[in-house]
Scaffold this motif. Structure first.
Motif, PDB file in Angstrom:
ATOM      1  N   ALA A  57       9.636 -12.360   9.138  1.00 19.63           N
ATOM      2  CA  ALA A  57      10.527 -13.503   9.281  1.00 19.63           C
ATOM      3  C   ALA A  57      11.605 -13.445   8.216  1.00 19.63           C
ATOM      4  CB  ALA A  57       9.726 -14.788   9.124  1.00 19.63           C
ATOM      5  N   THR A  58      12.705 -14.111   8.470  1.00 17.40           N
ATOM      6  CA  THR A  58      13.727 -14.215   7.437  1.00 17.40           C
ATOM      7  C   THR A  58      14.253 -15.639   7.381  1.00 17.40           C
ATOM      8  OG1 THR A  58      15.652 -13.106   6.495  1.00 17.40           O
ATOM      9  CG2 THR A  58      15.811 -13.716   8.789  1.00 17.40           C
ATOM     10  N   ILE A  59      14.757 -15.992   6.214  1.00 20.72           N
ATOM     11  CA  ILE A  59      15.379 -17.298   6.041  1.00 20.72           C
ATOM     12  C   ILE A  59      16.820 -17.214   6.537  1.00 20.72           C
ATOM     13  CG2 ILE A  59      16.195 -18.945   4.300  1.00 20.72           C
ATOM     14  CD1 ILE A  59      13.239 -19.028   4.530  1.00 20.72           C
ATOM     15  N   ILE A  60      17.234 -18.215   7.285  1.00 23.69           N
ATOM     16  CA  ILE A  60      18.618 -18.290   7.746  1.00 23.69           C
ATOM     17  C   ILE A  60      19.255 -19.531   7.115  1.00 23.69           C
ATOM     18  CG2 ILE A  60      20.054 -18.777   9.771  1.00 23.69           C
ATOM     19  CD1 ILE A  60      19.189 -15.920   9.822  1.00 23.69           C
ATOM     20  N   PRO A  61      20.359 -19.346   6.399  1.00 22.49           N
ATOM     21  CA  PRO A  61      21.026 -20.508   5.799  1.00 22.49           C
ATOM     22  C   PRO A  61      21.748 -21.320   6.859  1.00 22.49           C
ATOM     23  CG  PRO A  61      22.296 -18.508   5.353  1.00 22.49           C
ATOM     24  CD  PRO A  61      21.076 -18.084   6.107  1.00 22.49           C
ATOM     25  N   LYS A  62      21.614 -22.628   6.749  1.00 21.39           N
ATOM     26  CA  LYS A  62      22.233 -23.511   7.730  1.00 21.39           C
ATOM     27  C   LYS A  62      23.542 -24.060   7.176  1.00 21.39           C
ATOM     28  CE  LYS A  62      18.780 -23.522  10.670  1.00 21.39           C
ATOM     29  NZ  LYS A  62      18.931 -23.205  12.079  1.00 21.39           N
ATOM     30  N   GLU A  63      24.385 -24.448   8.090  1.00 22.65           N
ATOM     31  CA  GLU A  63      25.683 -25.017   7.771  1.00 22.65           C
ATOM     32  C   GLU A  63      25.582 -26.191   6.798  1.00 22.65           C
ATOM     33  OE1 GLU A  63      29.308 -26.576  10.631  1.00 22.65           O
ATOM     34  OE2 GLU A  63      27.230 -26.765  11.246  1.00 22.65           O
ATOM     35  N   ASN A  64      24.539 -26.987   6.942  1.00 22.80           N
ATOM     36  CA  ASN A  64      24.408 -28.199   6.122  1.00 22.80           C
ATOM     37  C   ASN A  64      23.684 -27.964   4.799  1.00 22.80           C
ATOM     38  OD1 ASN A  64      21.829 -27.778   7.015  1.00 22.80           O
ATOM     39  ND2 ASN A  64      21.444 -29.896   7.627  1.00 22.80           N
ATOM     40  N   GLY A  65      23.409 -26.691   4.465  1.00 24.29           N
ATOM     41  CA  GLY A  65      22.750 -26.406   3.201  1.00 24.29           C
ATOM     42  C   GLY A  65      21.249 -26.229   3.332  1.00 24.29           C
ATOM     43  N   ASP A  66      20.687 -26.659   4.456  1.00 22.96           N
ATOM     44  CA  ASP A  66      19.254 -26.448   4.699  1.00 22.96           C
ATOM     45  C   ASP A  66      18.985 -24.976   5.026  1.00 22.96           C
ATOM     46  OD1 ASP A  66      18.806 -29.093   4.321  1.00 22.96           O
ATOM     47  OD2 ASP A  66      18.397 -29.575   6.422  1.00 22.96           O
ATOM     48  N   THR A  67      17.709 -24.667   5.144  1.00 25.06           N
ATOM     49  CA  THR A  67      17.357 -23.319   5.566  1.00 25.06           C
ATOM     50  C   THR A  67      16.438 -23.378   6.771  1.00 25.06           C
ATOM     51  OG1 THR A  67      15.587 -23.372   3.931  1.00 25.06           O
ATOM     52  CG2 THR A  67      17.569 -22.168   3.339  1.00 25.06           C
ATOM     53  N   GLY A  68      16.548 -22.373   7.618  1.00 25.59           N
ATOM     54  CA  GLY A  68      15.669 -22.246   8.771  1.00 25.59           C
ATOM     55  C   GLY A  68      14.985 -20.896   8.730  1.00 25.59           C
ATOM     56  N   LEU A  69      14.006 -20.734   9.589  1.00 23.03           N
ATOM     57  CA  LEU A  69      13.267 -19.478   9.638  1.00 23.03           C
ATOM     58  C   LEU A  69      13.551 -18.790  10.970  1.00 23.03           C
ATOM     59  CD1 LEU A  69      11.091 -18.128   7.737  1.00 23.03           C
ATOM     60  CD2 LEU A  69       9.411 -18.913   9.409  1.00 23.03           C
ATOM     61  N   LEU A  70      13.832 -17.506  10.910  1.00 25.61           N
ATOM     62  CA  LEU A  70      14.071 -16.717  12.121  1.00 25.61           C
ATOM     63  C   LEU A  70      12.990 -15.653  12.214  1.00 25.61           C
ATOM     64  CD1 LEU A  70      16.081 -15.758  14.449  1.00 25.61           C
ATOM     65  CD2 LEU A  70      17.045 -14.221  12.737  1.00 25.61           C
ATOM     66  N   LEU A  71      12.352 -15.552  13.383  1.00 25.74           N
ATOM     67  CA  LEU A  71      11.366 -14.498  13.562  1.00 25.74           C
ATOM     68  C   LEU A  71      11.192 -14.174  15.044  1.00 25.74           C
ATOM     69  CD1 LEU A  71       7.810 -15.932  12.721  1.00 25.74           C
ATOM     70  CD2 LEU A  71       9.703 -17.313  13.541  1.00 25.74           C
ATOM     71  N   ASP A  72      10.890 -12.975  15.391  1.00 22.26           N
ATOM     72  CA  ASP A  72      10.645 -11.776  14.634  1.00 22.26           C
ATOM     73  C   ASP A  72      11.977 -11.092  14.300  1.00 22.26           C
ATOM     74  OD1 ASP A  72       8.325  -9.454  14.260  1.00 22.26           O
ATOM     75  OD2 ASP A  72      10.167  -8.603  15.041  1.00 22.26           O
ATOM     76  N   VAL A  73      12.064 -10.465  13.133  1.00 23.74           N
ATOM     77  CA  VAL A  73      13.333  -9.831  12.775  1.00 23.74           C
ATOM     78  C   VAL A  73      13.246  -8.304  12.764  1.00 23.74           C
ATOM     79  CG1 VAL A  73      14.322 -11.809  11.592  1.00 23.74           C
ATOM     80  CG2 VAL A  73      12.947 -10.190  10.286  1.00 23.74           C
ATOM     81  N   GLY A  74      12.351  -7.747  13.569  1.00 22.93           N
ATOM     82  CA  GLY A  74      12.413  -6.303  13.723  1.00 22.93           C
ATOM     83  C   GLY A  74      11.091  -5.566  13.827  1.00 22.93           C
ATOM     84  N   LEU A  75       9.992  -6.259  13.610  1.00 16.77           N
ATOM     85  CA  LEU A  75       8.713  -5.548  13.685  1.00 16.77           C
ATOM     86  C   LEU A  75       8.323  -5.284  15.140  1.00 16.77           C
ATOM     87  CD1 LEU A  75       6.343  -4.343  12.263  1.00 16.77           C
ATOM     88  CD2 LEU A  75       5.406  -6.612  11.854  1.00 16.77           C
ATOM     89  N   ASN A  76       8.687  -6.198  16.025  1.00 20.08           N
ATOM     90  CA  ASN A  76       8.304  -6.090  17.438  1.00 20.08           C
ATOM     91  C   ASN A  76       9.538  -6.101  18.327  1.00 20.08           C
ATOM     92  OD1 ASN A  76       5.287  -6.578  16.921  1.00 20.08           O
ATOM     93  ND2 ASN A  76       6.239  -8.362  15.972  1.00 20.08           N
ATOM     94  N   ALA A  77      10.034  -4.906  18.616  1.00 17.96           N
ATOM     95  CA  ALA A  77      11.295  -4.788  19.367  1.00 17.96           C
ATOM     96  C   ALA A  77      11.145  -5.321  20.784  1.00 17.96           C
ATOM     97  CB  ALA A  77      11.762  -3.340  19.379  1.00 17.96           C
TER      98      ALA A  77
END
Lengths: 324, 324
Positions: free
Chosen positions: A128-148
């Motif tokens: 997973a990776t952290i994605i910065p949000k427009e409002n300063g918060d952070t979100g989580l994005l997954l899967d980022v490459g382990l399972n194509a």
């Protein structure tokens, strides 16, 4: 608590790793004990130079290094004395509670999957990776490459793992889970997204808020964004390149600063039985320090056990239906 | 040469469309004759107000409008007098040489596929977008959403169509074609990317330069970037949101200005028998003007015929093998 750090991994190891250790130790109130894995002859003088106290960090010698471009499984086999191999041995044996490396990503993934194994019931561990949000918060994005290539049930498990991570590590009480798609309504998207939507909708253990599109990724529409690893990896690398490009062009703004991956440290491997964190090859001091802090938080919150309990019993079912 | 423009499509129609017509006519040396399709009662006064000369632009009345959120096929059926329906009738009948609309995207796609048809040999028409590069150049990305699930042969055809577009419209002599992937080496990626790589490598009609990753999309590594429509749509919308977000935060730089889609006008539909251009719903004057200019260029360069000749004969084969 013992956190193991591969001191030889990454383009700027071991110096940046040592500086990261110093940064972590000086700025953390109750630091974990650190096990620094790598070439003793090189590390010894560096630890002295950077005045790392021996009661807070001890070297475990590893005579070999897996290079960035070596073939993961082959390298792990042929280099049993490499810092990554030694790290996973310590982790599997309970000598350390978490393992961190900015070295060969493939070797880290293979190590995580084969030396410490997936949690019962988990079909596919994920990154997973952290994605910065427009409002300063952070979100989580997954899967980022382990399972194509993924199936709906995989994305459903990512949603659960991601929700638990967002809750316990990011401190989001009731994380909104969204499916990354190319349309907002149910029924839109490719076959995978179309089949995943109803599975997420029925999953009462996550707070599913529907589809989000590419334009919503950096907006405050969801806390956990799930997709297959092909899509996620492209989004991740694109986001990283934005920081690189804007820095190179001297476009400065606090919003763009959030795209500096070093702030977030590294990528946690989720769904395995111990906390493993994979760093970027170009990690510096700040990234190393933040990876250690993240490992500590993952241990402190007992995240792996929470995940384990959440999937308890699933491993006993004869098969998990893949609905694609 | 007659270019047909849907005056009722888009959030700011018809005023912005009229302003776009004026901008095009005043800044183009040899402008095409324009056929303005829409509600005559509304358009007449506007054309007078903006002093559009009658010998350069004539109204064709269309009594209905397909709204942005109507179901495409149903709307086209139930609204035969809509500006989009009338536009495709004129295009199919040869009364106009190209049709442009910033209206309902789905209706435009359905119209393009069913009233004017795909070129012989084309398995899947596609839509493309311009991607601004770090160095100021532009590249082409396709498919950006028409084909959510693809097979290797589809991507191979996108590569050919994209190369011809890059050559004749973007003026790139020998366009470098790359496959969007999550690793650089052959063999990396999801099943689709793994199977597409050898097909592109064998295709002597394109200059294939290998895989590129998410971090390379905005860099000068390739001129034509091919992927399935799911991936491409997410990249496109993410890129569009960057402009929106940076504008909102007053982060200004000429590099970021390139992300303003209005510069590029709209999205061409490639692989169909006449030039069709689909505009963004939020198109303003500049976008309308640039879409007309693009249509003119597509007609001037005879792009559709070049594409037709390139695929000539393929339609006569009994089946085209899909290699996935």
């Amino acid at each position: 608590m013992n956190i193991g750090l591969d001191m030889m991994g990454g383009d700027f190891a071991p110096v940046e790793a040592v500086k990261g250790v110093r940064l972590y130790l000086t700025q953390t109130e109750n630091p974990a004990n650190l096990i620094l894995i790598g070439d003793e002859a090189r590390l010894g003088p560096l630890l002295a130079e950077f005045e790392i106290p021996a009661h807070q960090a001890q070297i475990v010698h590893a005579a070999q290094v897996i290079d960035m471009h070596e073939h993961p499984t082959r390298a792990l086999k042929e280099k049993p004395e490499s810092s990554i191999s030694v790290g996973f041995k310590l982790l599997a044996g309970g000598k350390i509670d978490s393992f961190i490396s900015a070295g060969n990503t493939g070797a880290m993934l293979v190590g995580a999957l084969y030396s410490i194994k997936a949690l019962n019931g988990i079909q596919r561990p994920t990154i997973a990776t952290i994605i910065p949000k427009e409002n300063g918060d952070t979100g989580l994005l997954l899967d980022v490459g382990l399972n194509a290539d993924c199936k709906p049930e995989h994305l459903n498990q990512f949603a659960i793992l991601g929700s638990l991570y967002a809750q316990h590590i990011l401190g989001i009480e009731k994380p909104r889970v969204a499916l990354i798609n190319i349309g907002e309504e149910e029924g839109k998207g490719n076959i995978l997204a179309q089949s995943t939507y109803p599975v997420l909708k029925e999953n009462s253990s996550v707070h599913f808020v529907g589809n989000i599109e590419g334009r919503d990724v950096f907006k405050n529409k969801a806390d956990v964004m799930v997709c297959d690893g092909f899509t996620g990896n492209i989004i991740l690398k694109l986001a990283e390149s934005l920081y690189e490009i804007t820095q190179a062009k001297s476009i400065r703004h606090e919003y763009l600063d959030q795209f500096n991956f070093e702030i977030y440290g590294g990528t946690p491997v989720l769904g395995v039985s111990k906390p493993v964190i994979i760093g970027h090859g170009i990690s510096h001091e700040l990234a190393f320090s933040n990876m250690i802090a993240l490992a500590q938080k993952m241990i402190d919150t007992n995240l792996v056990n929470i995940m384990k309990n959440s999937f308890e019993g699933e491993g006993n079912e004869p098969t998990l239906n893949d609905r694609l």
